[in-house]
Design a protein around this motif. Structure first.
Motif, short mmCIF file in Angstrom:
data_model
loop_
_atom_site.label_atom_id
_atom_site.label_comp_id
_atom_site.label_asym_id
_atom_site.label_seq_id
_atom_site.Cartn_x
_atom_site.Cartn_y
_atom_site.Cartn_z
N MET A 30 13.51 -74.89 -92.45
CA MET A 30 13.94 -74.25 -93.89
C MET A 30 13.41 -75.37 -94.94
SD MET A 30 14.89 -71.59 -95.15
CE MET A 30 14.01 -71.65 -96.59
N VAL A 64 9.64 -74.79 -95.09
CA VAL A 64 9.40 -73.44 -95.73
C VAL A 64 9.51 -73.75 -97.43
CG1 VAL A 64 10.26 -70.93 -96.10
CG2 VAL A 64 9.99 -72.23 -93.90
N ASP A 65 10.39 -74.27 -97.94
CA ASP A 65 10.78 -74.45 -99.26
C ASP A 65 9.64 -75.22 -99.92
OD1 ASP A 65 13.25 -73.14 -99.27
OD2 ASP A 65 14.47 -74.77 -98.91
N ALA A 79 6.31 -73.14 -100.04
CA ALA A 79 6.56 -71.97 -101.18
C ALA A 79 6.32 -72.67 -102.33
CB ALA A 79 7.96 -71.55 -100.83
N GLN A 80 6.56 -73.95 -102.72
CA GLN A 80 6.44 -74.44 -103.85
C GLN A 80 5.05 -74.70 -104.26
OE1 GLN A 80 9.06 -77.81 -104.03
NE2 GLN A 80 10.88 -76.67 -104.08
N VAL A 126 4.86 -65.77 -99.97
CA VAL A 126 5.66 -66.87 -99.55
C VAL A 126 7.21 -66.73 -100.05
CG1 VAL A 126 5.35 -68.38 -101.65
CG2 VAL A 126 5.31 -69.31 -99.32
N ILE A 127 7.15 -66.24 -101.24
CA ILE A 127 8.62 -66.03 -102.03
C ILE A 127 9.46 -65.04 -101.16
CG2 ILE A 127 9.94 -64.94 -103.75
CD1 ILE A 127 7.59 -65.83 -105.60
N GLN A 142 10.64 -67.12 -98.07
CA GLN A 142 11.48 -68.07 -98.16
C GLN A 142 12.70 -67.45 -98.26
OE1 GLN A 142 10.83 -69.78 -102.13
NE2 GLN A 142 12.00 -72.15 -101.52
N LYS A 195 15.86 -67.98 -95.57
CA LYS A 195 17.27 -68.56 -95.85
C LYS A 195 18.11 -67.71 -95.48
CE LYS A 195 17.09 -70.54 -99.85
NZ LYS A 195 16.98 -70.95 -101.09
N ALA A 200 10.87 -64.75 -91.28
CA ALA A 200 9.86 -65.16 -92.51
C ALA A 200 8.66 -64.42 -92.29
CB ALA A 200 9.68 -66.55 -92.57
N TRP A 216 6.87 -62.07 -95.14
CA TRP A 216 5.34 -62.24 -95.69
C TRP A 216 4.58 -61.26 -95.51
CZ3 TRP A 216 3.81 -68.03 -95.68
CH2 TRP A 216 2.66 -68.13 -96.44
#
Length: 586
Positions: free
Chosen positions: A370, A373-374, A377-378, A407-408, A411, A415, A431, A435
C-alpha cells in the motif's frame, strides 16, 4: 461546444442515468453500462456491445429487443474496463454464451479481450468480434487493422437477429464475421468536436478544408481536401466504396446493397438528405440494387461536423437478418416485438464484490505494498502534465490525465481492500480493476493487466520475495504483449517492461534480495525508457504520425519507468542475499 453539463468529469455518468430514466421500459442500468429491461429468449446468445461514451446512439441506444442485450460504456471516447464489460455481460447472459462486439480500437481490443478470458474462466462461453468497416484506416491487405465506425450497427444488428432466432454462439459469430467482411464505410470531417468543459476542440480541420477519411476521434484520414459540393462528395465516396467489392462479389452491377448515411453530430438530417439525393444517382448509374437505406445519426462524435457513408453487400441471409424486427431506444425496424418486463428475481443483481482475505503474513506485506501504491500515485500525479505533453507530440495528449485518473482510483480501491483484510493479491487485483475502470483507454487496460497479473501470481498467502515477484512481473509482461499485441521495438511501455522483467529475473537468479534486485532492474528501466526516443511507433494512435515522435520517448514507457522508480524508493537496499535457487526465468 458542448453546452449542457454540470461537472465535466460527471458528464458520462449523468448522461447514462438520464438515458436509463428516459427509457426505463426498455433498459436498466447495471455497473458498467446498461442491459435490456425486458425478457430475452431463454438459452439464447447474448450480444454485448460497447465502447467509449460520446457516440450516441452507439452504444446504449442500441440495447433492446432484436438488437443488443447489453452495452458496456466507458468514459468519453475511452474504452470500458474489463470489469465493466464483465458486469454487463453477466447481467445480459441468457445461458447461451456471450458475444462481445466493439470497434477495433486498441483500448477496446485490450479490455474486451481481457473480459472474454475472465468470463470463460467463470464458465460463461464467450467470443469477441472487432468491427473493421472503415476502409480509410488501413489497406485491404491489412483490413484486420481497420477501425470500426458506423458499420458497427450493421454487424451488431445481424448478429443480434441470429441470436434471436436461436443460433448457437459459434453460428452467431460466423454470421457476424460475414457481415463484417461485407460492410464498408468511408467518412469525412469538416471540424472537430469539443468535450464538455473544454475550451478547444479535440482536433481541428483547416478552414475551407475537409479531412477525407478522418476517424470519429480525429484520427488522421487519407488527405485534406478543399470542401466539395454535395454531388462531388457523393461521387468521391460512392466511387471509393464501390471499388472495394467483398470476397465473392466480382463487380457492383446487380448487387443488393444496404446504405447508411450517418451524421456525426453537427451535419444534420436536411444536409444528409441532399447528400443521399446525389448518392442515389451514383449508385443507380453503377447498376446496383438499393435494398435498404437508413439516413440519420447512428454513430456520432459530440458536435463533430462530419458524416460517413456505409455500404453493406447483402446476401439473402444477411438481408433477412438486417430486416428482422428490432425495437430499441434509438433504432427500430419491422413489426414491434413483444416486450415483457423482467420479474423481481431477474432484476436482482448485486454489485458488491467480496474481498478475498489474506493470511497474516500477506496482510502484513500488503501494508508495505500500500505504501508503494501511495508513492507511485504521488509520482504519477506530480508528472501528469509532463506525461500529457510527451504524449501530445504524436498522440492525443491524454496519457497524463488518464494515468492520473487511473492511479487515484487504484489508490482508493487498494486502501479499501487493505482495510477489509485483503492480502497482497487482493489489494493489487482491486487496484487493477479500479485503474482500468477510471483510467480508460489503452493505458487503463494495460495497467489493469499488469496489476491483475501481479495480484494473481503473488496471491494472498505468502510474503513476496525476489523470485515470486520476478516471476509475477514476467507473467505481467507476457500478458501485456498478448493482449496489447505490442512487441519490443514498437515504442510502447513493453520496451521498458520487458528489459525490466529480464533484469529483475537475472538479479533474482543470482540470489539478490527483492530490494536489491528491484533497484538493479530499475536502473535498466530508466535507461530503456530514454532509449525509446530513437524508436518509431508501430501501433496505436501515434503510428500515423510516427515521424513526429522521433527524438521523444514514449509516454507510456516514461510513466512505466517513473512508477518502477517510485516503488524502488520504498525499498531500502539491504545487504542480505537470498539462497541459491533454480533460475526464475527460462
Amino acid at each position: 461546444m458542448t453546452w449542457i453539463f454540470n461537472r465535466p468529469s460527471d458528464f458520462a455518468k449523468e448522461m447514462v442515468t438520464g438515458f436509463v430514466s428516459a427509457h426505463a421500459s426498455q433498459v436498466r442500468q447495471v455497473p458498467g453500462g446498461v442491459v435490456r429491461n425486458t425478457k430475452s429468449r431463454p438459452a439464447s446468445v447474448a450480444i454485448v456491445v460497447g465502447g467509449g461514451s460520446g457516440h450516441y446512439p452507439a452504444f446504449c441506444g442500441l440495447v433492446g429487443q432484436g438488437l443488443a442485450h447489453g452495452a458496456a460504456m466507458g468514459n468519453l471516447f475511452a474504452s470500458p474496463s474489463s470489469q465493466q464489460i464483465c458486469s454487463v455481460a453477466r447481467a445480459a447472459n441468457n445461458g447461451g454464451g456471450v458475444l462481445l462486439m466493439f470497434g477495433n480500437y486498441a483500448g477496446d481490443v485490450l479490455h474486451f479481450g481481457l473480459a472474454c478470458e475472465r468470463l470463460r474462466s467463470e464458465g460463461i462461453p464467450c467470443e469477441t468480434l472487432a468491427v473493421t468497416d472503415d476502409i480509410s484506416s488501413a489497406s485491404l491487405a491489412e483490413k484486420e487493422k481497420r477501425r470500426g465506425v458506423a458499420g458497427d450497427l450493421v454487424v451488431f444488428k445481424v448478429a443480434a437477429a441470429a441470436a434471436e432466432r436461436g443460433d448457437s454462439l459459434a453460428e452467431v459469430l460466423t454470421i457476424a464475421r460475414r457481415a463484417n467482411e461485407r460492410t464498408r464505410t468511408l467518412g469525412l470531417a469538416f471540424s472537430g468536436c469539443t468535450f464538455p468543459g473544454a475550451e478547444h476542440p479535440l482536433f481541428s480541420v483547416p478552414e475551407g478544408k475537409m479531412g477525407f477519411g478522418m476517424g470519429i476521434h480525429g484520427e488522421p484520414g487519407i488527405s485534406e481536401l478543399d470542401i466539395l459540393s454535395s454531388n462531388a462528395l457523393a461521387q468521391m465516396l460512392t466511387r471509393s466504396l464501390l471499388a472495394e467489392c467483398p470476397d465473392g462479389v466480382t463487380r457492383p452491377e446487380g448487387a443488393r446493397l444496404g446504405v447508411i448515411i450517418n451524421g456525426l453530430g453537427a451535419v444534420k438530417y436536411e444536409e444528409l438528405f441532399v447528400f443521399w439525393h446525389d448518392v442515389e444517382q451514383q449508385l443507380s448509374a453503377a447498376g446496383v440494387v438499393i435494398a435498404d437505406i437508413n439516413i440519420g445519426e447512428f454513430v456520432t462524435s459530440f458536435n463533430m461536423a462530419g458524416m460517413s457513408m456505409t455500404l453493406v453487400w447483402f446476401d439473402d441471409e444477411l438481408e433477412a437478418l438486417w430486416q428482422a424486427p428490432a425495437s430499441t431506444p434509438a433504432f427500430s425496424r419491422g413489426s414491434l416485438l413483444p416486450q415483457e418486463p423482467l420479474d423481481a428475481v431477474q432484476l436482482e443483481q448485486s454489485s458488491v464484490i467480496p474481498i478475498a482475505q489474506g493470511s497474516a503474513e500477506s496482510q502484513k506485506a500488503a501494508v508495505k505494498v500500500m505504501a508503494m501504491v501511495d508513492a507511485l500515485a504521488q509520482t504519477v500525479i506530480a508528472h501528469a502534465e509532463e506525461l500529457g505533453q510527451i504524449d501530445a507530440i504524436a498522440g492525443d495528449g491524454d496519457h497524463g490525465i488518464g494515468m492520473e485518473r487511473g492511479v487515484i482510483a487504484a489508490q482508493l480501491a487498494a486502501k479499501h481492500a487493505l482495510q477489509q483484510g485483503g492480502g497482497v493479491g487482493t489489494l493489487l487485483q482491486c487496484a487493477a480493476d479500479a485503474w482500468a475502470d477510471e483510467g480508460g483507454g489503452t493505458s487503463g487496460a494495460i495497467w489493469g493487466v499488469i496489476l491483475n497479473t501481479l495480484g494473481t501470481a503473488l496471491g494472498n498467502n505468502e510474503k513476496p520475495n525476489a523470485a515470486s515477484v520476478a516471476q509475477a512481473v514476467t507473467q505481467a509482461n507476457a500478458g501485456v504483449m498478448h493482449f496489447g499485441k505490442a512487441k519490443p521495438g514498437d515504442k510502447t511501455l513493453v520496451d521498458v517492461l520487458l528489459p525490466f522483467s529480464q533484469a529483475l529475473c537475472a538479479a533474482a537468479d543470482k540470489g539478490l534480495s527483492l530490494s536489491q534486485a528491484w533497484h538493479k532492474a530499475s536502473d535498466v528501466a530508466q535507461k530503456s525508457a530514454q532509449e525509446t526516443a530513437q524508436l518509431l511507433p508501430k501501433i496505436g494512435r501515434a503510428r500515423p504520425l510516427a515521424e513526429r515522435s522521433l527524438g521523444t520517448p514514449d509516454a507510456g514507457a516514461v510513466s512505466m519507468a517513473m512508477i518502477i522508480s517510485a516503488v524502488a524508493d520504498c525499498m531500502p537496499v539491504g545487504i542480505d542475499q537470498g539462497s541459491p535457487r533454480e533460475k526464475v526465468c527460462p
